[in-house]
Write a protein that holds these residues in place. Structure first.
Motif, PDB file in Angstrom:
ATOM      1  N   UNK A  47      -7.081  -9.035   1.461  1.00 38.81           N
ATOM      2  CA  UNK A  47      -7.841  -8.486   0.341  1.00 38.81           C
ATOM      3  C   UNK A  47      -7.033  -7.622  -0.623  1.00 38.81           C
ATOM      4  N   UNK A  48      -5.769  -7.385  -0.354  1.00 36.67           N
ATOM      5  CA  UNK A  48      -4.992  -6.461  -1.182  1.00 36.67           C
ATOM      6  C   UNK A  48      -4.270  -7.211  -2.306  1.00 36.67           C
ATOM      7  N   UNK A  49      -4.444  -6.768  -3.547  1.00 36.27           N
ATOM      8  CA  UNK A  49      -3.750  -7.330  -4.705  1.00 36.27           C
ATOM      9  C   UNK A  49      -2.892  -6.221  -5.310  1.00 36.27           C
ATOM     10  N   UNK A  50      -1.586  -6.446  -5.369  1.00 39.09           N
ATOM     11  CA  UNK A  50      -0.639  -5.444  -5.867  1.00 39.09           C
ATOM     12  C   UNK A  50      -0.090  -5.875  -7.224  1.00 39.09           C
ATOM     13  N   UNK A  51      -0.090  -4.958  -8.185  1.00 35.92           N
ATOM     14  CA  UNK A  51       0.485  -5.209  -9.508  1.00 35.92           C
ATOM     15  C   UNK A  51       1.413  -4.042  -9.827  1.00 35.92           C
ATOM     16  N   UNK A  52       2.691  -4.327  -9.921  1.00 32.05           N
ATOM     17  CA  UNK A  52       3.681  -3.257 -10.131  1.00 32.05           C
ATOM     18  C   UNK A  52       4.263  -3.325 -11.537  1.00 32.05           C
ATOM     19  N   UNK A 111     -12.426   0.588  -5.563  1.00 30.21           N
ATOM     20  CA  UNK A 111     -11.637  -0.587  -5.180  1.00 30.21           C
ATOM     21  C   UNK A 111     -10.401  -0.759  -6.047  1.00 30.21           C
ATOM     22  N   UNK A 112     -10.143   0.198  -6.925  1.00 30.21           N
ATOM     23  CA  UNK A 112      -8.939   0.181  -7.761  1.00 30.21           C
ATOM     24  C   UNK A 112      -8.176   1.469  -7.555  1.00 30.21           C
ATOM     25  N   UNK A 113      -6.894   1.353  -7.244  1.00 27.38           N
ATOM     26  CA  UNK A 113      -6.009   2.514  -7.149  1.00 27.38           C
ATOM     27  C   UNK A 113      -4.920   2.367  -8.202  1.00 27.38           C
ATOM     28  N   UNK A 114      -4.774   3.381  -9.034  1.00 32.19           N
ATOM     29  CA  UNK A 114      -3.727   3.394 -10.054  1.00 32.19           C
ATOM     30  C   UNK A 114      -2.767   4.532  -9.744  1.00 32.19           C
ATOM     31  N   UNK A 150      -1.717   3.256   2.283  1.00 27.51           N
ATOM     32  CA  UNK A 150      -2.154   2.309   3.303  1.00 27.51           C
ATOM     33  C   UNK A 150      -3.552   2.650   3.818  1.00 27.51           C
ATOM     34  N   UNK A 151      -3.863   3.932   3.932  1.00 26.50           N
ATOM     35  CA  UNK A 151      -5.210   4.330   4.349  1.00 26.50           C
ATOM     36  C   UNK A 151      -6.252   3.820   3.356  1.00 26.50           C
ATOM     37  N   UNK A 152      -5.932   3.925   2.067  1.00 29.09           N
ATOM     38  CA  UNK A 152      -6.861   3.459   1.037  1.00 29.09           C
ATOM     39  C   UNK A 152      -7.031   1.937   1.116  1.00 29.09           C
ATOM     40  N   UNK A 153      -5.948   1.218   1.290  1.00 27.77           N
ATOM     41  CA  UNK A 153      -6.010  -0.246   1.361  1.00 27.77           C
ATOM     42  C   UNK A 153      -6.841  -0.704   2.555  1.00 27.77           C
ATOM     43  N   UNK A 154      -6.685  -0.029   3.670  1.00 23.69           N
ATOM     44  CA  UNK A 154      -7.351  -0.451   4.900  1.00 23.69           C
ATOM     45  C   UNK A 154      -8.807   0.000   4.991  1.00 23.69           C
ATOM     46  N   UNK A 173      -7.401  -3.438  -5.429  1.00 21.54           N
ATOM     47  CA  UNK A 173      -6.316  -3.664  -6.378  1.00 21.54           C
ATOM     48  C   UNK A 173      -5.502  -2.384  -6.546  1.00 21.54           C
ATOM     49  N   UNK A 174      -4.193  -2.492  -6.358  1.00 21.38           N
ATOM     50  CA  UNK A 174      -3.280  -1.352  -6.462  1.00 21.38           C
ATOM     51  C   UNK A 174      -2.323  -1.617  -7.623  1.00 21.38           C
ATOM     52  N   UNK A 175      -2.449  -0.827  -8.697  1.00 21.80           N
ATOM     53  CA  UNK A 175      -1.622  -0.979  -9.891  1.00 21.80           C
ATOM     54  C   UNK A 175      -0.737   0.258 -10.040  1.00 21.80           C
TER      55      UNK A 175
END
Length: 467
Positions: free
Chosen positions: A192-197, A82-85, A71-75, A228-230
């Motif tokens: 702004x948050x895009x989640x791909x699981x 801008x990409x977290x894997x 959540x800290x990264x997203x905010x 973007x969080x994948x």
């Protein structure tokens, strides 16, 4: 529609033409693109989809540290990456974390879009629906963006048949830039948050690689506010993109969390088991389950040890024990006492068996399908390396590099052998060699299982395969 289809060169006086019908037709035409978009959306992939009712999420008080980091990264919209894997072993709790993050982002109005892949759902085990689904969710956040997306579809009705990079540029990137430039959208306040699981559940390595490449070229290379969080198992396409190597085009661009390595889930699993099993006991009609000393601390610790940091094991146990048609006391004992050699009819860990079997079967097919395999049996080779790593072959455990030669594998053949089992096993350096050894660059990897339960599942599967 004319009542005078062949009439010409005539005039009608005092005729009033009302514009309402024309306006209505214009509105209908403007909505055609949006209707086409809705037909190409995978509603099952939404974080709050009815099809995903009661989706797994983190219990209160568990996974607190990793959830805070996510959540800290997203905010932190000013952070350069801008990409977290997030990668992790099968059953490490990735989807539960994604579901939890989706709920938090939805509550704080920062969730732009979410897509949850699933291997068993034809609408979300491939790339056909992901871009339209993301575009639809973003369009619902802003009327001007929705209209611009609709117009783009009307201008290119075949957009859904094109490559996903073209789809992403046409349905997301270009419309977003247009409405920002026109002043109809404030990018600083837009969700702004895009989640791909579960990217690993998208069928085919090429498809997984194509999506990663599309995210890079469309969402990261453009001046967009999206973060973007994948999450995925560490499959080959994902590892290659994130590795510090020639193919690692995302290495510098992505914030990479290796879930199984960076966060020890043992205490969370212990808390989860105590809470859930005690809750089952309190609701049970079996007086033994209602006894304050059930389950025992010894029982819980055995389960925690067997889980080896994998939440899916604990969740599978809880699901089995909670079955209303049996006593939770007896069913918990069946889990604790179960062994693959016991010949029991009951299968308390059947869901875990299915997961492991699917991963192992896929790896087997990929390995044995290569022309250079020379007809070697995948299961026997894996079993041989496993026994060597346990020191059960010969008097002294051989290095994996040397053992490749003993069983006639090519140099570093074990790397290929375990390439598609990264979500079940991990590798470490061979302690038999020092860092000053001549063969420092050829340090062999020893395969270690995440838990004895994995070994039991593998042994059982291997025996069945041989039969």
């Amino acid at each position: 529609m004319s009542i005078l289809p062949n009439a010409q060169n005539f005039r009608v006086d005092n005729m009033h033409i009302y514009p309402s019908q024309h306006v209505q037709n214009t509105q209908d035409n403007r909505m055609d693109g949006w209707k086409m978009l809705l037909k190409n959306v995978a509603s099952n992939a939404l974080h709050d989809s009815r099809a995903r009712f009661d989706a797994p999420k983190c219990d209160e008080g568990t996974r607190v540290e990793v959830t805070k980091e996510l959540m800290d990264w997203i905010q932190d919209c000013d952070a350069p990456q801008r990409l977290l894997c997030m990668t992790g072993a099968a059953g490490a709790g990735k989807s539960a974390l994604q579901q939890t993050i989706a709920g938090k982002c939805s509550d704080s109005n920062t969730l732009g879009a979410a897509f949850f892949f699933s291997a068993g759902d034809p609408t979300r085990n491939n790339l056909s629906y992901i871009v339209p689904t993301i575009a639809c969710q973003l369009g619902l956040r802003n009327p001007a963006l929705r209209d611009t997306i609709s117009k783009a579809i009307e201008e290119d009705p075949l957009i859904f048949e094109r490559q996903i990079r073209v789809q992403m540029d046409t349905l997301v990137v270009a419309p977003f830039k247009h409405v920002c430039a026109s002043g109809e959208l404030d990018r600083s306040t837009f969700p702004h948050c895009i989640l791909i699981d579960g990217l690993d559940e998208c069928s085919g390595e090429d498809n997984q690689a194509e999506l990663m490449s599309t995210v890079k070229h469309c969402l990261l290379d453009n001046d967009l506010p999206f973060r973007v969080f994948i999450s995925s198992r560490p499959e080959l396409a994902i590892r290659s993109a994130l590795d510090n190597g020639p193919e690692g085009y995302l290495y510098q661009l992505a914030y990479h969390i290796k879930l199984s390595d960076m966060y020890d889930a043992t205490s969370d699993i212990r808390r989860y088991l105590w809470t859930r099993v005690r809750g089952i006991g309190n609701r049970s009609r079996d007086r033994r389950a209602q006894f304050p000393l059930w389950p025992t601390e010894e029982d819980i610790e055995k389960l925690v040890a067997a889980a080896s940091g994998q939440f899916i094991y604990a969740a599978t146990v809880v699901k089995y024990v909670s079955e209303r048609r049996g006593s939770p006391v007896d069913r918990l004992r069946a889990v604790i006492d179960w062994t693959p050699e016991g010949g029991q009819q009951t299968r308390p860990l059947e869901l875990l068996d299915i997961l492991y079997r699917n991963i192992l079967s896929t790896a087997k097919d990929l390995y044995e399908g290569v022309d250079t395999n020379r007809g070697r049996d995948f299961l026997l080779l894996v079993r041989a390396h496993q026994m060597n790593s346990d020191g059960r072959i010969g008097m002294v455990q051989s290095s994996t590099r040397d053992y490749d030669e003993i069983i006639s594998l090519e140099e570093e053949g074990h790397q290929v052998l375990f390439s598609d089992l990264q979500s079940l096993v991990y590798v470490r350096q061979d302690p038999a060699y020092s860092k000053n050894d001549l063969y420092e660059q050829e340090l062999a990897d020893i395969v270690e299982s995440y838990s004895d339960k994995w070994k039991e599942r593998y042994q059982e599967y291997g025996l069945k395969e041989k039969r």
